[in-house]
Design a protein around this motif. Structure first.
Motif, PDB file in Angstrom:
ATOM      1  N   LEU A 268     122.140 -32.686 -93.231  1.00 50.54           N
ATOM      2  CA  LEU A 268     123.117 -31.697 -93.671  1.00 50.54           C
ATOM      3  C   LEU A 268     123.371 -30.760 -92.496  1.00 50.54           C
ATOM      4  CD1 LEU A 268     124.778 -30.235 -95.894  1.00 50.54           C
ATOM      5  CD2 LEU A 268     122.693 -28.949 -96.418  1.00 50.54           C
ATOM      6  N   VAL A 269     124.632 -30.681 -92.058  1.00 49.97           N
ATOM      7  CA  VAL A 269     124.997 -29.816 -90.934  1.00 49.97           C
ATOM      8  C   VAL A 269     125.723 -28.598 -91.499  1.00 49.97           C
ATOM      9  CG1 VAL A 269     126.313 -29.626 -88.791  1.00 49.97           C
ATOM     10  CG2 VAL A 269     125.155 -31.776 -89.369  1.00 49.97           C
ATOM     11  N   ILE A 270     125.203 -27.418 -91.154  1.00 48.91           N
ATOM     12  CA  ILE A 270     125.777 -26.164 -91.635  1.00 48.91           C
ATOM     13  C   ILE A 270     126.298 -25.386 -90.443  1.00 48.91           C
ATOM     14  CG2 ILE A 270     125.303 -24.015 -92.865  1.00 48.91           C
ATOM     15  CD1 ILE A 270     122.940 -25.581 -94.214  1.00 48.91           C
ATOM     16  N   ASN A 271     127.608 -25.135 -90.441  1.00 44.58           N
ATOM     17  CA  ASN A 271     128.233 -24.354 -89.376  1.00 44.58           C
ATOM     18  C   ASN A 271     127.962 -22.884 -89.659  1.00 44.58           C
ATOM     19  OD1 ASN A 271     129.866 -23.009 -87.572  1.00 44.58           O
ATOM     20  ND2 ASN A 271     131.696 -24.181 -88.035  1.00 44.58           N
ATOM     21  N   LEU A 272     127.401 -22.179 -88.686  1.00 44.75           N
ATOM     22  CA  LEU A 272     127.053 -20.772 -88.876  1.00 44.75           C
ATOM     23  C   LEU A 272     128.211 -19.826 -88.555  1.00 44.75           C
ATOM     24  CD1 LEU A 272     123.425 -20.775 -87.470  1.00 44.75           C
ATOM     25  CD2 LEU A 272     124.205 -21.122 -89.826  1.00 44.75           C
ATOM     26  N   GLY A 273     129.260 -20.306 -87.907  1.00 44.21           N
ATOM     27  CA  GLY A 273     130.398 -19.454 -87.606  1.00 44.21           C
ATOM     28  C   GLY A 273     129.980 -18.173 -86.902  1.00 44.21           C
ATOM     29  N   THR A 274     129.174 -18.290 -85.871  1.00 43.77           N
ATOM     30  CA  THR A 274     128.550 -17.146 -85.222  1.00 43.77           C
ATOM     31  C   THR A 274     129.529 -16.378 -84.344  1.00 43.77           C
ATOM     32  OG1 THR A 274     126.524 -18.456 -85.131  1.00 43.77           O
ATOM     33  CG2 THR A 274     126.573 -16.460 -83.810  1.00 43.77           C
ATOM     34  N   THR A 275     129.570 -15.070 -84.561  1.00 45.42           N
ATOM     35  CA  THR A 275     130.318 -14.172 -83.693  1.00 45.42           C
ATOM     36  C   THR A 275     129.456 -12.939 -83.429  1.00 45.42           C
ATOM     37  OG1 THR A 275     131.359 -13.067 -85.574  1.00 45.42           O
ATOM     38  CG2 THR A 275     132.583 -14.882 -84.570  1.00 45.42           C
ATOM     39  N   LEU A 276     129.779 -12.234 -82.357  1.00 41.46           N
ATOM     40  CA  LEU A 276     129.084 -10.976 -82.094  1.00 41.46           C
ATOM     41  C   LEU A 276     129.566  -9.933 -83.089  1.00 41.46           C
ATOM     42  CD1 LEU A 276     129.114 -10.715 -78.194  1.00 41.46           C
ATOM     43  CD2 LEU A 276     127.177 -11.234 -79.682  1.00 41.46           C
ATOM     44  N   ASP A 277     128.644  -9.120 -83.560  1.00 40.37           N
ATOM     45  CA  ASP A 277     128.992  -8.051 -84.484  1.00 40.37           C
ATOM     46  C   ASP A 277     129.917  -7.067 -83.779  1.00 40.37           C
ATOM     47  OD1 ASP A 277     129.081  -5.980 -86.355  1.00 40.37           O
ATOM     48  OD2 ASP A 277     127.051  -6.419 -87.029  1.00 40.37           O
ATOM     49  N   THR A 278     130.956  -6.655 -84.440  1.00 38.66           N
ATOM     50  CA  THR A 278     131.900  -5.725 -83.809  1.00 38.66           C
ATOM     51  C   THR A 278     131.353  -4.306 -83.726  1.00 38.66           C
ATOM     52  OG1 THR A 278     132.944  -5.376 -85.953  1.00 38.66           O
ATOM     53  CG2 THR A 278     133.933  -7.037 -84.503  1.00 38.66           C
ATOM     54  N   LEU A 279     130.329  -4.014 -84.519  1.00 39.88           N
ATOM     55  CA  LEU A 279     129.724  -2.685 -84.488  1.00 39.88           C
ATOM     56  C   LEU A 279     128.284  -2.801 -84.001  1.00 39.88           C
ATOM     57  CD1 LEU A 279     131.069  -1.370 -87.913  1.00 39.88           C
ATOM     58  CD2 LEU A 279     131.924  -0.823 -85.626  1.00 39.88           C
ATOM     59  N   LEU A 280     128.117  -3.189 -82.739  1.00 39.61           N
ATOM     60  CA  LEU A 280     126.779  -3.345 -82.178  1.00 39.61           C
ATOM     61  C   LEU A 280     126.075  -2.001 -82.175  1.00 39.61           C
ATOM     62  CD1 LEU A 280     127.624  -5.641 -79.140  1.00 39.61           C
ATOM     63  CD2 LEU A 280     126.580  -6.309 -81.298  1.00 39.61           C
ATOM     64  N   ASP A 281     124.798  -1.995 -82.586  1.00 42.48           N
ATOM     65  CA  ASP A 281     124.067  -0.739 -82.531  1.00 42.48           C
ATOM     66  C   ASP A 281     123.108  -0.755 -81.348  1.00 42.48           C
ATOM     67  OD1 ASP A 281     121.746  -2.088 -83.230  1.00 42.48           O
ATOM     68  OD2 ASP A 281     121.704  -1.357 -85.275  1.00 42.48           O
ATOM     69  N   LEU A 282     122.214   0.191 -81.273  1.00 42.88           N
ATOM     70  CA  LEU A 282     121.342   0.340 -80.116  1.00 42.88           C
ATOM     71  C   LEU A 282     120.338  -0.802 -79.945  1.00 42.88           C
ATOM     72  CD1 LEU A 282     120.663   4.164 -80.199  1.00 42.88           C
ATOM     73  CD2 LEU A 282     122.207   2.893 -78.708  1.00 42.88           C
ATOM     74  N   SER A 283     120.127  -1.637 -80.962  1.00 48.21           N
ATOM     75  CA  SER A 283     119.173  -2.736 -80.802  1.00 48.21           C
ATOM     76  C   SER A 283     119.643  -3.718 -79.736  1.00 48.21           C
ATOM     77  CB  SER A 283     118.937  -3.456 -82.126  1.00 48.21           C
ATOM     78  OG  SER A 283     120.126  -4.061 -82.568  1.00 48.21           O
ATOM     79  N   LEU A 284     120.963  -3.916 -79.583  1.00 48.70           N
ATOM     80  CA  LEU A 284     121.473  -4.779 -78.525  1.00 48.70           C
ATOM     81  C   LEU A 284     121.166  -4.168 -77.164  1.00 48.70           C
ATOM     82  CD1 LEU A 284     122.992  -7.233 -77.525  1.00 48.70           C
ATOM     83  CD2 LEU A 284     125.107  -5.925 -77.739  1.00 48.70           C
ATOM     84  N   LEU A 285     121.412  -2.880 -77.021  1.00 47.25           N
ATOM     85  CA  LEU A 285     121.122  -2.199 -75.766  1.00 47.25           C
ATOM     86  C   LEU A 285     119.625  -2.254 -75.457  1.00 47.25           C
ATOM     87  CD1 LEU A 285     122.214  -0.591 -73.409  1.00 47.25           C
ATOM     88  CD2 LEU A 285     121.979   1.490 -74.776  1.00 47.25           C
ATOM     89  N   THR A 286     118.792  -2.067 -76.469  1.00 48.05           N
ATOM     90  CA  THR A 286     117.337  -2.162 -76.286  1.00 48.05           C
ATOM     91  C   THR A 286     116.961  -3.550 -75.797  1.00 48.05           C
ATOM     92  OG1 THR A 286     116.989  -0.574 -78.047  1.00 48.05           O
ATOM     93  CG2 THR A 286     115.115  -1.938 -77.459  1.00 48.05           C
ATOM     94  N   SER A 287     117.569  -4.572 -76.345  1.00 45.53           N
ATOM     95  CA  SER A 287     117.277  -5.945 -75.916  1.00 45.53           C
ATOM     96  C   SER A 287     117.698  -6.169 -74.479  1.00 45.53           C
ATOM     97  CB  SER A 287     117.997  -6.947 -76.821  1.00 45.53           C
ATOM     98  OG  SER A 287     117.542  -6.823 -78.134  1.00 45.53           O
ATOM     99  N   ILE A 288     118.866  -5.655 -74.131  1.00 36.92           N
ATOM    100  CA  ILE A 288     119.352  -5.823 -72.765  1.00 36.92           C
ATOM    101  C   ILE A 288     118.420  -5.138 -71.772  1.00 36.92           C
ATOM    102  CG2 ILE A 288     121.225  -5.192 -71.184  1.00 36.92           C
ATOM    103  CD1 ILE A 288     123.156  -5.634 -73.524  1.00 36.92           C
ATOM    104  N   LEU A 289     117.885  -3.994 -72.149  1.00 42.62           N
ATOM    105  CA  LEU A 289     117.038  -3.219 -71.243  1.00 42.62           C
ATOM    106  C   LEU A 289     115.563  -3.598 -71.308  1.00 42.62           C
ATOM    107  CD1 LEU A 289     118.724   0.261 -71.754  1.00 42.62           C
ATOM    108  CD2 LEU A 289     119.054  -1.366 -69.880  1.00 42.62           C
ATOM    109  N   GLY A 290     115.234  -4.710 -71.894  1.00 36.86           N
ATOM    110  CA  GLY A 290     113.858  -5.199 -71.856  1.00 36.86           C
ATOM    111  C   GLY A 290     113.072  -5.012 -73.127  1.00 36.86           C
TER     112      GLY A 290
END
Length: 179
Positions: free
Chosen positions: A127-149
């Protein structure tokens, strides 16, 4: 008018009826068997990655590697039941938005914590399930935290409702590359 004598005595009829009652009672007391999961073995796999670009002021500042497909394979010898088999998807909802689509799949939950009710999967079937993944348009600080280590964000998929445990989960990192 002719009357035939079949020579069946009242005693013979009573004996036959007495033997049939326990058989009927046992048949009535046996419940219908529930859908069995013995012989089913579901193995999930997250595939990708696809690269999504994070832009600021029209310039790409980072690339996010994400998965876009959940594949569930029944490596068992018996089809999964038509109901009662599920998959869960857990990830950081501030990073991704999913638009999940798969034949016969019903989706419950919200971003970051989904439960998927799965249709029957034949032995050896996928069974193949397409996740339709996109970046969230309202990124919060967790993305920035990930980028900075900070801790690397992950996506995890777990199936339940099969006959074998131990191979029911998979996870993958969501990698972020600064440009």
């Amino acid at each position: 008018m002719t009357i035939e004598n079949t020579n069946v005595s009242r005693r013979t009829l009573v004996k036959g009826a007495a033997w049939s009652l326990p058989v009927v009672a046992v048949a009535a007391a046996t419940p219908l068997a529930a859908a069995s999961t013995a012989g089913t073995d579901l193995v999930p796999a997250l595939s990708g990655p696809i690269n999504l670009n994070l832009t600021a002021l029209g310039l790409t500042v980072a690339t996010v590697n994400v998965v876009n497909t959940l594949t569930i394979t029944n490596v068992g010898t018996v089809a999964t039941p038509a109901t009662g088999t599920t998959a869960s998807l857990v990830y950081n909802p501030s990073l991704l938005t999913l638009n999940i689509a798969g034949a016969g799949v019903t989706v419950l939950g919200s971003d970051g914590n989904y439960t998927l009710n799965l249709p029957s999967i034949a032995p050896g079937g996928t069974l193949v399930i397409n996740l339709g993944t996109t970046l969230d348009t309202l990124l919060d600080l967790s993305l920035l935290t990930s980028i900075l280590g900070g801790p690397t964000p992950t996506m995890a998929a777990t199936v339940s409702g099969d006959g074998v445990t131990g191979n029911n989960s998979t996870s993958t990192n969501i990698g972020i590359t600064l440009l």
